[in-house]
Motif scaffolding. Sequence first.
Motif, PDB file in Angstrom:
ATOM      1  N   LYS A 135       0.848  -1.186   0.000  1.00 33.16           N
ATOM      2  CA  LYS A 135       0.000   0.000   0.000  1.00 33.16           C
ATOM      3  C   LYS A 135       0.888   1.242   0.000  1.00 33.16           C
ATOM      4  N   PRO A 136       1.361   1.638  -1.185  1.00 30.85           N
ATOM      5  CA  PRO A 136       2.269   2.789  -1.271  1.00 30.85           C
ATOM      6  C   PRO A 136       1.679   4.053  -0.657  1.00 30.85           C
ATOM      7  N   PHE A 137       2.544   4.874  -0.102  1.00 30.35           N
ATOM      8  CA  PHE A 137       2.117   6.120   0.529  1.00 30.35           C
ATOM      9  C   PHE A 137       1.573   7.088  -0.526  1.00 30.35           C
ATOM     10  N   ARG A 138       0.737   7.979  -0.041  1.00 25.96           N
ATOM     11  CA  ARG A 138       0.224   9.040  -0.893  1.00 25.96           C
ATOM     12  C   ARG A 138       1.402   9.874  -1.424  1.00 25.96           C
ATOM     13  N   GLY A 139       1.386  10.164  -2.692  1.00 22.52           N
ATOM     14  CA  GLY A 139       2.441  10.964  -3.305  1.00 22.52           C
ATOM     15  C   GLY A 139       3.524  10.163  -3.984  1.00 22.52           C
ATOM     16  N   TYR A 140       3.497   8.830  -3.790  1.00 27.29           N
ATOM     17  CA  TYR A 140       4.562   7.995  -4.353  1.00 27.29           C
ATOM     18  C   TYR A 140       4.547   8.011  -5.882  1.00 27.29           C
ATOM     19  N   ASN A 141       3.379   7.819  -6.474  1.00 28.18           N
ATOM     20  CA  ASN A 141       3.300   7.802  -7.934  1.00 28.18           C
ATOM     21  C   ASN A 141       3.640   9.167  -8.528  1.00 28.18           C
ATOM     22  N   LYS A 142       3.235  10.224  -7.849  1.00 29.70           N
ATOM     23  CA  LYS A 142       3.577  11.567  -8.311  1.00 29.70           C
ATOM     24  C   LYS A 142       5.085  11.790  -8.247  1.00 29.70           C
ATOM     25  N   PHE A 143       5.711  11.275  -7.184  1.00 25.69           N
ATOM     26  CA  PHE A 143       7.163  11.392  -7.048  1.00 25.69           C
ATOM     27  C   PHE A 143       7.862  10.728  -8.228  1.00 25.69           C
ATOM     28  N   LYS A 144       7.418   9.542  -8.607  1.00 25.43           N
ATOM     29  CA  LYS A 144       8.025   8.849  -9.748  1.00 25.43           C
ATOM     30  C   LYS A 144       7.804   9.625 -11.043  1.00 25.43           C
ATOM     31  N   LYS A 145       6.615  10.162 -11.210  1.00 23.80           N
ATOM     32  CA  LYS A 145       6.307  10.920 -12.421  1.00 23.80           C
ATOM     33  C   LYS A 145       7.123  12.201 -12.512  1.00 23.80           C
ATOM     34  N   ASP A 146       7.325  12.861 -11.364  1.00 21.52           N
ATOM     35  CA  ASP A 146       8.021  14.150 -11.338  1.00 21.52           C
ATOM     36  C   ASP A 146       9.540  14.019 -11.404  1.00 21.52           C
ATOM     37  N   ASN A 147      10.053  12.807 -11.274  1.00 20.35           N
ATOM     38  CA  ASN A 147      11.501  12.584 -11.254  1.00 20.35           C
ATOM     39  C   ASN A 147      11.900  11.527 -12.274  1.00 20.35           C
ATOM     40  N   PRO A 148      11.891  11.882 -13.560  1.00 18.96           N
ATOM     41  CA  PRO A 148      12.184  10.904 -14.615  1.00 18.96           C
ATOM     42  C   PRO A 148      13.586  10.317 -14.531  1.00 18.96           C
ATOM     43  N   TRP A 149      14.510  10.955 -13.816  1.00 16.77           N
ATOM     44  CA  TRP A 149      15.863  10.415 -13.652  1.00 16.77           C
ATOM     45  C   TRP A 149      15.861   9.102 -12.869  1.00 16.77           C
ATOM     46  N   LEU A 150      14.767   8.818 -12.147  1.00 20.18           N
ATOM     47  CA  LEU A 150      14.710   7.589 -11.346  1.00 20.18           C
ATOM     48  C   LEU A 150      14.886   6.339 -12.196  1.00 20.18           C
ATOM     49  N   LEU A 151      14.318   6.362 -13.391  1.00 15.08           N
ATOM     50  CA  LEU A 151      14.400   5.184 -14.258  1.00 15.08           C
ATOM     51  C   LEU A 151      15.848   4.856 -14.584  1.00 15.08           C
ATOM     52  N   SER A 152      16.589   5.841 -15.068  1.00 11.66           N
ATOM     53  CA  SER A 152      17.985   5.592 -15.442  1.00 11.66           C
ATOM     54  C   SER A 152      18.845   5.290 -14.219  1.00 11.66           C
ATOM     55  N   TYR A 153      18.549   5.942 -13.082  1.00 17.89           N
ATOM     56  CA  TYR A 153      19.328   5.680 -11.870  1.00 17.89           C
ATOM     57  C   TYR A 153      19.085   4.259 -11.360  1.00 17.89           C
ATOM     58  N   ALA A 154      17.835   3.825 -11.379  1.00 16.93           N
ATOM     59  CA  ALA A 154      17.522   2.465 -10.923  1.00 16.93           C
ATOM     60  C   ALA A 154      18.179   1.425 -11.825  1.00 16.93           C
ATOM     61  N   LEU A 155      18.106   1.654 -13.131  1.00 12.89           N
ATOM     62  CA  LEU A 155      18.733   0.730 -14.076  1.00 12.89           C
ATOM     63  C   LEU A 155      20.246   0.727 -13.891  1.00 12.89           C
ATOM     64  N   PHE A 156      20.812   1.891 -13.676  1.00 12.62           N
ATOM     65  CA  PHE A 156      22.250   2.023 -13.475  1.00 12.62           C
ATOM     66  C   PHE A 156      22.711   1.256 -12.237  1.00 12.62           C
ATOM     67  N   THR A 157      22.001   1.413 -11.129  1.00 18.09           N
ATOM     68  CA  THR A 157      22.399   0.731  -9.893  1.00 18.09           C
ATOM     69  C   THR A 157      22.255  -0.786 -10.031  1.00 18.09           C
ATOM     70  N   ALA A 158      21.221  -1.230 -10.726  1.00 18.28           N
ATOM     71  CA  ALA A 158      21.018  -2.673 -10.923  1.00 18.28           C
ATOM     72  C   ALA A 158      22.132  -3.265 -11.789  1.00 18.28           C
ATOM     73  N   LEU A 159      22.478  -2.568 -12.871  1.00 18.72           N
ATOM     74  CA  LEU A 159      23.522  -3.079 -13.772  1.00 18.72           C
ATOM     75  C   LEU A 159      24.907  -3.010 -13.117  1.00 18.72           C
ATOM     76  N   ARG A 160      25.150  -2.012 -12.304  1.00 18.43           N
ATOM     77  CA  ARG A 160      26.443  -1.927 -11.601  1.00 18.43           C
ATOM     78  C   ARG A 160      26.660  -3.175 -10.739  1.00 18.43           C
ATOM     79  N   LYS A 161      25.617  -3.592 -10.046  1.00 14.43           N
ATOM     80  CA  LYS A 161      25.717  -4.801  -9.226  1.00 14.43           C
ATOM     81  C   LYS A 161      25.966  -6.014 -10.116  1.00 14.43           C
TER      82      LYS A 161
END
Length: 469
Positions: free
Chosen positions: A117-143
Amino acid sequence: MKDNVGVLFPVASLPGHHGVGDFGRSSLRFIRYLSNNGFKYWQVLPLNPLGPGNSPYMSTCSFALEERYIALDELVKDGLLKEVPLHNPKTDKIDYQDVLNFKEEYLSKAFKEFIKKPFRGYNKFKKDNPWLLSYALFTALRKQYNYQCWNTWKKKDINLFASKRVPKAFKEDYEYTCFKQFIAFRQWNKVRKFAKKAGITIIADCPFYVGIDSVDCLMNKAQFLMDEKFNPTVVSGCPPDAFSDDGQLWGTPIYDFKKMKEDGYNFLIERLASYMKTCDILRLDHFRAFDTYCVIPAEDTNARRGKWEQGPAYDFFDALYKKYPDIKLIAEDLGDLFPSVLELRDRYNLPGMYIVEFTIFDQKAMSTNRQLVYPGTHDNQTLMGWLKTLPEENVKYLKVKFGENVDLFEAVFKYILSLPSLMTIFQYQDLLMLDDKARINYPGTVGDPNWCFKLKTFNSGYKCPLLND
């Protein structure tokens, strides 16, 4: 005490229940201390994910926050964790890997609860911060690549970043990274609101360069001077001077400012804007590089062949202020500078810096009310450590200046307070009268003891006696 005094102290160095300072009780108690004792400013170091040697100045992402600073106690209050035991709460030295290992166990548990049950504002946070996608992919591939630099990865994996979508294999990593960043920003925003209510202005730091092993460099690789295999052709540093025959070799890739100009320096401008989301005022580290920056052949092992090149200067700042006219900046204008650096600073009415440890023996040096006055910064000795290691002739000079029988620490401390300034900023270690065992960083070296100092405990009732005479 003057009404323009602040304290420089990293979040990481605050006392904490889990081996490091955090965005919870640690920060709130420190802000309360500052407010109760008449301080106006808290200057922190960069809050981004730490890089090699745990340096906050060589981050893997300029837009993200360091997840070790997430306060687990706050996740208990949020109902995401039942309880969290203490973990090295009284240590005076940060073990970053140990902190990461400990906190990851509980962050992953909290994520499993959160995702139900994600907190209120979570989906908006993801939408407002498009860098999250590349950062998440980057951290996963680094590992996946055992933390090898991205320019050694397979081309097909590097090409994933151009798709702007989350591959199915990385969806869970993406959500987990988004969760941690959402929580980190949520907690730090709470700290900022608390600071504003308490009358404390937060000053943050923006490094000039980014490391090659960063998502910043990967996502903007066309805007760096690199060859076809994405290896830097030139790197950063500083040419030889009176203090170093070899100069300083920092090794970060160099921006291609001609290329950057084509899109109005968008990456650099948005990078500064992202830092401004975490503070009230932003200090531009290595400000001189906006005017003139040093390039060194990438194959060199020292900076002897370093040469000065012309930076973006007025072009950049005109573009920056056009888009963000209210941005508040401080210029780190230290060192042996060309006149053009100071002209650039003054063109935009940026306050500069004045370091007493560098200037006190220069009879011509004098601060102004357009400068931030410091005994020293995080890169220097503490005031007590500096006084303890002064050559005998310098001690004699100070005794002539202040009196033969005075306490030199007290005399220099009060002298600093007496200087004209826009702000006067002390390291917290100087208020506690700590020596170099409490020093934050030794420039030119990597690893322990850099960035490792941490207070064991925090006395919120402590008043520095020299501030209130």
